[in-house]
Design an enzyme around this catalytic site. Structure first.
Site, PDB file in Angstrom:
ATOM      1  N   GLY A  46       0.838  -1.193   0.000  1.00  0.00           N
ATOM      2  CA  GLY A  46       0.000   0.000   0.000  1.00  0.00           C
ATOM      3  C   GLY A  46       0.871   1.239   0.000  1.00  0.00           C
ATOM      4  O   GLY A  46       2.058   1.176   0.330  1.00  0.00           O
ATOM      5  N   GLN A  51       3.001   9.950   1.432  1.00  0.00           N
ATOM      6  CA  GLN A  51       4.311   9.286   1.559  1.00  0.00           C
ATOM      7  C   GLN A  51       5.261   9.670   0.419  1.00  0.00           C
ATOM      8  O   GLN A  51       6.463   9.467   0.530  1.00  0.00           O
ATOM      9  CB  GLN A  51       4.149   7.762   1.617  1.00  0.00           C
ATOM     10  CG  GLN A  51       3.454   7.278   2.898  1.00  0.00           C
ATOM     11  CD  GLN A  51       3.286   5.789   2.922  1.00  0.00           C
ATOM     12  OE1 GLN A  51       2.310   5.267   2.373  1.00  0.00           O
ATOM     13  NE2 GLN A  51       4.218   5.091   3.522  1.00  0.00           N
ATOM     14  N   CYS A  92       5.868  -0.375   7.452  1.00  0.00           N
ATOM     15  CA  CYS A  92       5.536   0.866   6.757  1.00  0.00           C
ATOM     16  C   CYS A  92       6.764   1.306   5.964  1.00  0.00           C
ATOM     17  O   CYS A  92       7.873   1.339   6.507  1.00  0.00           O
ATOM     18  CB  CYS A  92       5.145   1.943   7.760  1.00  0.00           C
ATOM     19  SG  CYS A  92       4.683   3.502   6.984  1.00  0.00           S
ATOM     20  N   LEU A  93       6.546   1.652   4.711  1.00  0.00           N
ATOM     21  CA  LEU A  93       7.667   2.075   3.868  1.00  0.00           C
ATOM     22  C   LEU A  93       8.273   3.383   4.372  1.00  0.00           C
ATOM     23  O   LEU A  93       9.415   3.692   4.052  1.00  0.00           O
ATOM     24  CB  LEU A  93       7.197   2.208   2.410  1.00  0.00           C
ATOM     25  CG  LEU A  93       6.650   0.903   1.796  1.00  0.00           C
ATOM     26  CD1 LEU A  93       6.027   1.177   0.430  1.00  0.00           C
ATOM     27  CD2 LEU A  93       7.739  -0.161   1.689  1.00  0.00           C
ATOM     28  N   HIS A 134      -4.526   1.185   7.778  1.00  0.00           N
ATOM     29  CA  HIS A 134      -3.154   1.712   7.921  1.00  0.00           C
ATOM     30  C   HIS A 134      -2.954   2.889   6.953  1.00  0.00           C
ATOM     31  O   HIS A 134      -2.431   3.940   7.331  1.00  0.00           O
ATOM     32  CB  HIS A 134      -2.163   0.576   7.625  1.00  0.00           C
ATOM     33  CG  HIS A 134      -0.723   0.977   7.548  1.00  0.00           C
ATOM     34  ND1 HIS A 134       0.233   0.536   8.439  1.00  0.00           N
ATOM     35  CD2 HIS A 134      -0.046   1.776   6.671  1.00  0.00           C
ATOM     36  CE1 HIS A 134       1.406   1.055   8.130  1.00  0.00           C
ATOM     37  NE2 HIS A 134       1.271   1.800   7.048  1.00  0.00           N
ATOM     38  N   GLU A 135      -3.404   2.698   5.710  1.00  0.00           N
ATOM     39  CA  GLU A 135      -3.216   3.756   4.699  1.00  0.00           C
ATOM     40  C   GLU A 135      -4.080   4.975   5.013  1.00  0.00           C
ATOM     41  O   GLU A 135      -3.649   6.115   4.802  1.00  0.00           O
ATOM     42  CB  GLU A 135      -3.526   3.226   3.296  1.00  0.00           C
ATOM     43  CG  GLU A 135      -2.646   2.075   2.821  1.00  0.00           C
ATOM     44  CD  GLU A 135      -1.158   2.341   2.960  1.00  0.00           C
ATOM     45  OE1 GLU A 135      -0.744   3.510   2.854  1.00  0.00           O
ATOM     46  OE2 GLU A 135      -0.404   1.382   3.205  1.00  0.00           O
ATOM     47  N   HIS A 138      -2.486   7.291   7.343  1.00  0.00           N
ATOM     48  CA  HIS A 138      -1.511   8.204   6.720  1.00  0.00           C
ATOM     49  C   HIS A 138      -2.184   9.512   6.302  1.00  0.00           C
ATOM     50  O   HIS A 138      -1.582  10.580   6.370  1.00  0.00           O
ATOM     51  CB  HIS A 138      -0.884   7.566   5.472  1.00  0.00           C
ATOM     52  CG  HIS A 138       0.268   6.652   5.752  1.00  0.00           C
ATOM     53  ND1 HIS A 138       1.428   7.077   6.348  1.00  0.00           N
ATOM     54  CD2 HIS A 138       0.451   5.326   5.506  1.00  0.00           C
ATOM     55  CE1 HIS A 138       2.277   6.058   6.458  1.00  0.00           C
ATOM     56  NE2 HIS A 138       1.706   4.981   5.959  1.00  0.00           N
TER      57      HIS A 138
END
Ligand code: K1U
Ligand code: ZN
Length: 172
Positions: A46, A51, A92-93, A134-135, A138
């Protein structure tokens, strides 16, 4: 398509609240294409627009094994969620190489606009439910490490800083 730089902690931009998209046009579709390529390139499942430094309420995801089932969410809204919680080990990236077990509602219904700007409703459970929540965090400037104790969060942030320092030294 362009592979964009993924912002990592600590970075104030990641803490911004993203803005609603007024209409889904070519600019937004180009952003979604670039985000998807960026996500695949980083082996993620994702990615939220913030991000890559764009404060728009846009998410791309692909939780399939063969990496050929992209999903696009514009202005996602949770319409319904379960009181039952599930635990999943999240990564998480933007917090590279850190993982932690996080509890989230095990089921949710999300209303959103798709790649073509059409209104859709998704009923999600399992990894899909975890990933979309999660996304969506963000979009509010929230990272999964915010759910950890102060001690665990600081430990994770210190590790990220160490990794970044090492990477910077190696690239000199
Ligand atoms: O940075 C992100 O928001 C993407 C993140 C999404 C995510 C992973 C696991 C649980 C919830 C949300 C990632 O893709 S982290 C990348 C990763 O290493 C991973 C990939 C698949 C499963 C678990 C972790
Ligand atoms: Zn993330």
């Amino acid at each position: 398509m362009t592979i964009k730089k993924i912002l990592t902690e600590p970075n104030k931009i990641l803490r911004q609240i993203s803005k609603d998209v007024l209409s889904v046009g070519n600019e937004e579709r180009k952003l979604m294409d670039d985000m998807l390529q960026t996500m695949y390139n980083a082996n993620g499942i994702g990615l939220a627009a913030i991000q890559v430094g764009v404060p728009k309420r846009i998410i791309v995801m692909d939780i399939s094994k063969d990496r050929n089932s992209p999903m696009y969410f514009v202005n996602p809204l949770i319409k319904n969620k379960d009181i039952k919680m599930s635990t999943y080990e999240e990564g998480c990236l933007s917090v590279p190489d850190q993982f932690a077990e996080i509890d989230r509602p095990s089921f949710c219904e999300v209303e959103y606009l798709n790649y073509n700007g059409e209104k859709k409703l998704l009923k999600a459970e399992g990894l899909l439910a975890t990933c979309i929540q999660h996304e969506m965090d963000h979009l509010e400037g929230i990272l999964f490490i915010d759910y950890l104790s102060k001690l665990k969060k600081n430990r994770a942030l210190e590790k990220v800083k160490k990794i970044q320092k090492k990477n910077n030294e190696e690239s000199k």
